[in-house]
Design an enzyme around this catalytic site. Sequence first.
Site, PDB file in Angstrom:
ATOM      1  CE1 TYR A 101     -30.472 -20.719 -36.452  1.00  7.23           C
ATOM      2  CE2 TYR A 101     -31.696 -20.073 -34.497  1.00  7.23           C
ATOM      3  CZ  TYR A 101     -31.362 -21.016 -35.441  1.00  7.23           C
ATOM      4  OH  TYR A 101     -31.904 -22.271 -35.368  1.00  7.23           O
ATOM      5  CG  ASP A 169     -27.260 -15.044 -30.909  1.00  2.00           C
ATOM      6  OD1 ASP A 169     -26.275 -15.675 -30.480  1.00  2.00           O
ATOM      7  OD2 ASP A 169     -28.245 -15.592 -31.447  1.00  2.00           O
TER       8      ASP A 169
HETATM    9  C1  PLP Z   1     -26.578 -17.572 -33.679  1.00  2.00           C
HETATM   10  C2  PLP Z   1     -27.575 -18.521 -33.100  1.00  2.00           C
HETATM   11  N1  PLP Z   1     -28.394 -18.091 -32.134  1.00  2.00           N
HETATM   12  C3  PLP Z   1     -29.309 -18.908 -31.576  1.00  2.00           C
HETATM   13  C4  PLP Z   1     -29.435 -20.221 -31.978  1.00  2.00           C
HETATM   14  C5  PLP Z   1     -30.478 -21.106 -31.343  1.00  2.00           C
HETATM   15  O1  PLP Z   1     -29.872 -22.016 -30.490  1.00  2.00           O
HETATM   16  P1  PLP Z   1     -30.507 -23.463 -30.133  1.00  2.00           P
HETATM   17  O2  PLP Z   1     -30.462 -24.276 -31.380  1.00  2.00           O
HETATM   18  O3  PLP Z   1     -29.644 -23.933 -29.015  1.00  2.00           O
HETATM   19  O4  PLP Z   1     -31.911 -23.220 -29.712  1.00  2.00           O
HETATM   20  C6  PLP Z   1     -28.606 -20.706 -32.971  1.00  2.00           C
HETATM   21  C7  PLP Z   1     -28.729 -22.099 -33.446  1.00  2.00           C
HETATM   22  O5  PLP Z   1     -28.187 -22.473 -34.463  1.00  2.00           O
HETATM   23  C8  PLP Z   1     -27.653 -19.836 -33.559  1.00  2.00           C
HETATM   24  O6  PLP Z   1     -26.838 -20.245 -34.524  1.00  2.00           O
END
Ligand code: PLP
Length: 368
Positions: A101, A169
């Site tokens: 991400y 993640d």
């Molecule tokens: C794989 C992944 N990790 C982390 C995040 C971050 O999450 P947040 O938008 O709740 O801060 C996202 C957001 O799209 C994501 O897709």
Amino acid sequence: MSGLGDGTRAVRAGLPGAEQGAPFLPGPVFAAPFHLQGEVAGSDWSYTRYGNPTWTRYEAALGELEEAEVVVFASGMAAATALLFTSLSPGDAIAIDQGCYRGVRILCESHLAPRGVELRLAAPQELESAVPGARVLWMESPSNPKLEVYDLAALAESARAAGALCVVDNTTAGPLYQQPLDLGADYSMTSATKHLSGHADLLLGYVATRDPERAQALRDWRTEAGSIPGPFEVWLAHRSLATYALRLERGSANALALAELLAARDDVTGVRYPGLPGDLGHEIARRQMRGHGTVIAFDVASRERAERFLAASELITEASSFGGILTTAERRARWGGDDVSEGFIRLSAGCEDAADLLADVERALAAA
Ligand SMILES: Cc1ncc(COP(=O)(O)O)c(C=O)c1O
């Protein structure tokens, strides 16, 4: 609640025992300070930055699904920040999957590298060789947005052998479909903004770990950095957890049907969905995932065609994010920063009727 099915566990997770006249899920506790007379030691609730009963109940619910201690944060990025800043010091290195991400990559580039942390951004096939000497291995599977699948058990083992902490993640899969801690990860991090809350109305994130000291370090970070969730958001997310398994099952069935339709067309290329038997990641996904999720990726050849397709669809809501009850999609290259082509689309299947979605996508592709 071990031995029970996913639906049963999700519906009941974290609910208190029956008490005459009490609601099934108690409402959110709104308080900044709590009444606190005399000595502070021994009092559970003093000031919400230190703890709030609504968070504790939701953390217990997620802990049942993860079979771990859970620490909840204001967003997925707040959870990622807590993990990165509590596990890395100047002079350390982090091996990180370059397709993960983009928000996490930007955080590392903007805030860790300038503080003396070495970033080893690695392509999927190079990730393992980037681990020796690193303090943290960070990976995401299936990755967002390209849906690469990593062999989590093998990479976690490499991290363990090299003395590195392994973080996964788990946002695209979520705890019902993938258990990184069972595959050897030290931490599993999830943006609960996506499938777990599912209604596109709040941001939330959490970290799960089976090490009590690491969980405590994350709680301390949350208190000290103030990256705390609001009780109302947490309560809403807990309420939505009851339908998590149902929504996931429906969205995943829709995703598979759409992926099959797209893969059979000759005006669409690069369809990625770990549930497709021909997908590059299918074999590994079959070993490490219990379901394949709602997110698919594909290419419709050009920016113009992608824009026409999204504009022509009546059932796909054009938006970022994924994991909600509405089917959403976006042309990912509009953000910049991801290694994707101009016609690349990431789509998250929602809970509509499959027949309607399939007809809509066929119609929109023909119109595009
Ligand atoms: C794989 C992944 N990790 C982390 C995040 C971050 O999450 P947040 O938008 O709740 O801060 C996202 C957001 O799209 C994501 O897709």
